[in-house]
Design an enzyme around this catalytic site. Structure first.
Site, PDB file in Angstrom:
ATOM      1  N   ASP A  57       0.799  -1.222   0.000  1.00  0.00           N
ATOM      2  CA  ASP A  57       0.000   0.000   0.000  1.00  0.00           C
ATOM      3  C   ASP A  57       0.835   1.278   0.000  1.00  0.00           C
ATOM      4  O   ASP A  57       0.271   2.365  -0.135  1.00  0.00           O
ATOM      5  CB  ASP A  57      -0.982   0.006   1.168  1.00  0.00           C
ATOM      6  CG  ASP A  57      -0.322  -0.068   2.530  1.00  0.00           C
ATOM      7  OD1 ASP A  57       0.926  -0.158   2.597  1.00  0.00           O
ATOM      8  OD2 ASP A  57      -1.041  -0.021   3.544  1.00  0.00           O
ATOM      9  N   ASP A 426       4.262   2.415  13.321  1.00  0.00           N
ATOM     10  CA  ASP A 426       3.490   1.188  13.573  1.00  0.00           C
ATOM     11  C   ASP A 426       4.262   0.099  14.304  1.00  0.00           C
ATOM     12  O   ASP A 426       3.655  -0.665  15.056  1.00  0.00           O
ATOM     13  CB  ASP A 426       2.928   0.587  12.279  1.00  0.00           C
ATOM     14  CG  ASP A 426       1.807   1.414  11.688  1.00  0.00           C
ATOM     15  OD1 ASP A 426       1.230   2.242  12.417  1.00  0.00           O
ATOM     16  OD2 ASP A 426       1.509   1.238  10.496  1.00  0.00           O
TER      17      ASP A 426
END
Length: 724
Positions: A57, A426
């Site tokens: 992505d 993340d």
């Protein structure tokens, strides 16, 4: 209207070098982590066993060649940031060498079709009249791009915003399919998206398309090559959205449904099967609590992945009879993450269940050539097993060799100890004891999903501090920490409440800096605070005000420096940060506001040389200014370079100035540059084959090795190289 571009011929040669087994070394390497981000789907070549493509992505596309277990990045030469978000991939159903990518990060950025006749070693780039959303909600759906098995030059693309599109010349030109009854919702407002046409599937003599927009027909079918389309009757209730479809060897259609386009926010879903005449609900877990998106069929098996099932984790279900009965694979699975230890996800503890089975399982793949081979994607990695048909315990391993799909926020190379510490988005960050070995997880106590800044004591490089932030909505009690063993173990730091009772450190927007001997920490809360006893006591400092952010000298523990934007001054402390006085800053332009940063993830604009006392480097807008005498005098040190980001490295000789590494533009050429003489001469370190979408976030040299540079990207991990 479309516009066709061709990437430079150099790319062909450079990408060929990236093929596994090539002897040449281009000088650039990834600091190894292994996976690390969301790769929404794996696509198998319909005609060549072992040839797979992976879309991510924000890190571009990858290829796994037959006989290889290493993924090869295919878009490192791409210079357009938006094109690193891959919306869909189509492999030619007749020619194994042809492949297409649908590339575009979001609805308000450029989009293109990438076309290759050599498996992605080189590309033609064709700008499209429709926008994409490779990094938007709904990126796990698909595949939206499909090639006609009867005529692979004919492609269909399911748009998010503008209905269905068709190309009859292998992607060179595109036209809207006027016979398709859903025209789309048009361009969305900024920050929003549409699901649109979620997939296009050739199945026997029919073409199917799913639509996820409100008010649209959910499933459409064409039996005349895409000229006309009819809504398919039956199936699940209209409030469930068709997100993925496959056909098995018997021609039966399987469709995964969810109540949202995902990957977040999904709470329920279903799996339905159609033989062309009748529908059957074959959902594995019928009481709800999960959606479905990953889907694959082959060898008499059907595999589906849940998405949005948090208690317990997501799972993969396997059926041997077309979905009439299902086997939940998670309870009898074991995951060996020894090669990629960050997936452990938490410090080892008694009763630790080990790494999670996975979340965001948007893609599942049954290998067409190997009956027992099953793989699935997650939000952090790809797992594969070779014995999916076995009745006992299943062993899964990360299938990520060659994949570095992470966003880097900050990094620092210290004067002693491990060569590098990094701050990731993340997955927190790491101590990199070796650059080519996946690191152990180490940023705990507290765990913060994003590490926003790192600093170390220049004369005691075992002492580190960090600040960070946690996923939105998660509780947190500390966003600051310190370590005295090089970053392997940490202790939380807590700043006392402000006068209004608010903890100004809890949002992760307070950088922290340390003195050269590690004795003093300064936290840049709205009014900066200082501690000299590891957070037992905190106090303000004289001579700094709101929004000032002192940084420590790397050699003299008594010195700190700060930019006072409201007063347009540079100030310094010679008493360990207790008080600050204005510096002369002779020669420095008066526009100090150009050095201001407001993003908590932005690199510092004032940097102290880790090898010399009082050696300061400051980025003002697109210029670098250097003070060798603690801020008394400054001189310009960037020459004609237009600087975007910079970092310092070891000088060529001890008497030379620090080596300057920049991301910037010189003579119209944007790239990664090095200067060893205060900007009088520049050497470009990358070339047109190494651009990584130009998604650069941070750069630093190494204080122990001349010519070594580390670059943190947004999607391709950390890249590094040595230069003479």
């Amino acid at each position: 209207m479309t516009r066709k571009l061709k990437l430079p011929a150099l790319i062909l040669a450079a990408m060929a070098l990236a093929v596994p087994g090539a002897a040449a070394d281009d000088g650039w390497h990834n600091v190894k982590v292994g996976g690390g981000g969301f790769a929404p789907n794996i696509i198998a070549s319909p005609v060549l066993p072992g040839l797979f493509y992976l879309r991510t992505d924000m890190g571009g596309a990858y290829r796994l060649d037959p006989g290889s277990d290493q993924w090869v990045p295919l878009q490192d030469a791409n210079p357009v940031s938006s094109y690193m978000g891959i919306e869909s991939i189509a492999a030619d159903p007749k020619n194994p060498d042809r492949v297409w990518l649908a590339a575009g990060m979001n609805a308000h950025l450029p989009a293109a079709i990438f076309r290759s006749a050599n498996r992605g070693q080189s590309w033609e780039v064709i700008e499209t009249p429709f926008r994409m959303g490779g990094n938007e909600a709904g990126r796990g759906m698909g595949e939206r791009l499909a090639a006609d098995p009867a005529n692979p030059d004919r492609l269909f693309f399911g748009s998010r915003h503008d209905g269905l599109w068709r190309s009859d010349d292998a992607g060179t030109s595109w036209a809207r399919v006027e016979g398709f009854p859903w025209k789309g919702l048009g361009q969305p407002a900024k920050g929003q998206t549409h699901g649109g046409v979620s997939f296009v599937l050739f199945a026997g003599a029919a073409i199917y398309a799913g639509v996820t927009d409100p008010g649209a027909p959910r499933l459409l079918r064409s039996t005349d090559g895409g000229q006309s389309w009819q809504a398919v009757a039956g199936g699940p209730p209209a409030d469930l959205l068709p997100v993925k479809a496959v056909a098995d060897e018997r021609g039966r259609l399987f469709i995964a449904y969810s109540d949202q386009i995902g990957p977040s926010g999904i709470t329920r879903g279903a799996i339905w099967r159609s033989d062309g005449a009748e529908w059957a609900d074959v959902t594995p877990q019928r009481h709800g609590g999960a959606g479905y998106m990953g889907l694959s069929a082959g060898h008499g098996l059907v595999a589906v992945g849940t998405i949005g099932r948090w208690q317990p984790d997501d799972t993969v279900w396997l059926s041997r009879n077309g979905g009439n009965d299902w086997d939940d694979l998670a309870p009898r699975s074991r995951r060996d993450v020894s090669a990629v230890p960050f997936l452990k996800g938490q410090p080892p503890a008694s009763g630790d269940p080990g790494p999670e089975f996975g979340h965001w399982i948007a893609g599942v793949l049954l290998d067409p050539a190997r009956p027992g081979r099953l793989a699935y994607v997650t939000g952090a990695t790809i797992y594969a097993t070779n014995d999916a048909r076995a009745a006992g315990e299943l062993l899964w391993k990360p299938w990520v060799e060659g994949i570095e799909q992470t966003a880097i926020i900050t990094l620092a190379s210290p004067t002693a100890g491990p060569p590098l510490l990094s701050g990731f988005g993340d997955i927190a960050g790491f101590v990199h004891s070796g650059l080519l070995v996946s690191p152990q997880p180490s940023f705990f106590n507290p765990f913060l999903s994003n590490t926003n800044n790192l600093d170390y004591a220049g004369r005691q490089a075992n002492i580190w501090v960090r600040s960070g932030s946690l996923w939105e909505g998660r509780p947190r009690d500390a966003t600051l920490a310190w370590s005295d063993d090089g970053g392997f173990n940490w202790q939380p730091l807590k700043v006392p409440p402000a006068a209004n009772g608010k903890r100004d450190d809890l949002e992760g927007s307070a950088p922290i800096h340390v003195s050269a001997d590690g004795g003093v920490f300064i936290v840049c809360t709205p009014v900066p605070l200082r501690t000299a006893d590891r957070g037992q006591n905190w106090g303000p400092m004289k001579g700094v005000a709101q929004d000032d952010c002192p940084v420590g000298d790397k050699r003299d523990p008594q010195r700190f420096y700060a930019l006072r934007f409201n007063a347009n001054q540079i100030v310094a402390s010679t008493d360990g940060g207790q008080s600050f006085r204005r510096l002369p800053a002779v020669g420095l332009p008066p526009e100090l506001w150009k050095a201001r940063t407001t993003n908590r993830e932005a690199p510092r604009t004032l940097v102290a040389n880790p090898l010399r006392v009082g050696d300061l480097w400051l980025r003002l807008g697109e210029e670098i200014w250097h003070s060798p005498d603690g801020g008394r005098r400054f001189r310009k040190a960037s020459g004609a370079m237009k600087v975007q980001q910079f970092g310092l490295g070891r000088p060529r000789a001890d008497t030379d100035p620090a080596t300057l590494f920049v991301i910037g533009t010189l003579g119209g050429v944007y790239g990664i540059w090095r200067s060893a003489d205060e900007g009088r001469n520049w050497l470009r370190l990358n070339d047109d084959a190494h651009q990584w979408g130009r998604r650069f976030r941070v750069i630093s040299g190494d204080p122990r090795q001349f010519g070594r540079v580390y670059v943190g990207t947004d999607g391709r991990g950390i890249v590094w190289r040595d230069s003479d």
